[in-house]
Design an enzyme around this catalytic site. Structure first.
Site, PDB file in Angstrom:
ATOM      1  N   HIS A 195     -53.894  60.627  16.520  1.00  0.00           N
ATOM      2  CA  HIS A 195     -53.684  62.069  16.535  1.00  0.00           C
ATOM      3  C   HIS A 195     -54.367  62.589  15.279  1.00  0.00           C
ATOM      4  O   HIS A 195     -53.714  62.730  14.244  1.00  0.00           O
ATOM      5  CB  HIS A 195     -52.190  62.406  16.487  1.00  0.00           C
ATOM      6  CG  HIS A 195     -51.431  62.085  17.734  1.00  0.00           C
ATOM      7  ND1 HIS A 195     -50.065  62.113  17.801  1.00  0.00           N
ATOM      8  CD2 HIS A 195     -51.859  61.755  18.979  1.00  0.00           C
ATOM      9  CE1 HIS A 195     -49.673  61.808  19.039  1.00  0.00           C
ATOM     10  NE2 HIS A 195     -50.749  61.576  19.762  1.00  0.00           N
ATOM     11  N   HIS A 229     -53.405  54.688  19.679  1.00  0.00           N
ATOM     12  CA  HIS A 229     -54.295  55.841  19.758  1.00  0.00           C
ATOM     13  C   HIS A 229     -54.028  56.725  18.562  1.00  0.00           C
ATOM     14  O   HIS A 229     -53.084  56.492  17.806  1.00  0.00           O
ATOM     15  CB  HIS A 229     -54.161  56.568  21.097  1.00  0.00           C
ATOM     16  CG  HIS A 229     -52.941  57.412  21.260  1.00  0.00           C
ATOM     17  ND1 HIS A 229     -51.714  56.880  21.563  1.00  0.00           N
ATOM     18  CD2 HIS A 229     -52.761  58.751  21.178  1.00  0.00           C
ATOM     19  CE1 HIS A 229     -50.836  57.869  21.674  1.00  0.00           C
ATOM     20  NE2 HIS A 229     -51.442  59.020  21.428  1.00  0.00           N
ATOM     21  N   ASP A 253     -47.926  61.688  25.785  1.00  0.00           N
ATOM     22  CA  ASP A 253     -47.818  60.246  25.509  1.00  0.00           C
ATOM     23  C   ASP A 253     -46.616  59.655  26.235  1.00  0.00           C
ATOM     24  O   ASP A 253     -46.681  58.576  26.816  1.00  0.00           O
ATOM     25  CB  ASP A 253     -47.660  59.981  24.007  1.00  0.00           C
ATOM     26  CG  ASP A 253     -48.892  60.396  23.233  1.00  0.00           C
ATOM     27  OD1 ASP A 253     -49.980  60.415  23.824  1.00  0.00           O
ATOM     28  OD2 ASP A 253     -48.740  60.698  22.037  1.00  0.00           O
ATOM     29  N   GLU A 269     -59.708  61.756  19.545  1.00  0.00           N
ATOM     30  CA  GLU A 269     -58.677  60.722  19.564  1.00  0.00           C
ATOM     31  C   GLU A 269     -59.339  59.378  19.842  1.00  0.00           C
ATOM     32  O   GLU A 269     -60.252  59.288  20.650  1.00  0.00           O
ATOM     33  CB  GLU A 269     -57.624  61.009  20.655  1.00  0.00           C
ATOM     34  CG  GLU A 269     -56.641  62.090  20.271  1.00  0.00           C
ATOM     35  CD  GLU A 269     -55.346  62.045  21.098  1.00  0.00           C
ATOM     36  OE1 GLU A 269     -55.075  61.037  21.776  1.00  0.00           O
ATOM     37  OE2 GLU A 269     -54.602  63.036  21.038  1.00  0.00           O
TER      38      GLU A 269
HETATM   39 ZN   LIG Z   1     -50.867  60.948  21.648  1.00  0.00          ZN
END
Ligand SMILES: [Zn+2]
Length: 120
Positions: free
Chosen positions: A68, A66, A79, A12
């Site tokens: 995935h 961010h 999250d 990530e």
């Molecule tokens: Zn996430």
């Protein structure tokens, strides 16, 4: 932003989005201290430096991004639980071979999708 997200995969990636009046001026990649494909923890030192830079340049924190790398396209339970700032959460996911970004506003334990607009 996409370059950073792509280069970090399968881990990530994460970072900050700074700007003014809801317009993005600068994307600041931050090292994912977790170095994990399933979660991110921003390197606290880099994050601090980034906040200082944003303030020194008269900008505001507009969002946190961010990725995935293997989905999902939406904000995960983690999250939602870990959303620490009242800013847009931008999530890049790669569920159908190519990357796409969705914005979410996370408040009181729920994630609401927000509309992102690309401007030059
Ligand atoms: Zn996430």
């Amino acid at each position: 932003m996409l370059d950073h997200v792509h280069n970090q995969a399968p881990l990530e990636a994460c970072g900050l989005v700074a700007g003014k009046n809801d317009q993005v001026r600068r994307v600041i990649p931050i090292r994912n201290q977790a170095q994990s494909p399933e979660r991110f923890v921003m390197d606290p030192y880099e994050q601090l430096q980034a906040f200082a830079w944003i303030e020194a340049n008269g900008l505001e924190l507009l969002g946190i991004f961010h990725s995935h790398p293997t989905g999902p396209e939406t904000a995960s339970q983690t999250d939602i639980a870990e959303a620490a700032y009242e800013v847009v959460q931008l999530i890049w996911s790669r569920t159908r071979g190519s990357w796409q970004a969705c914005g979410f506003w996370i408040e009181n334990g729920t994630a609401t999708e927000v509309v992102l607009q690309i401007v030059d």
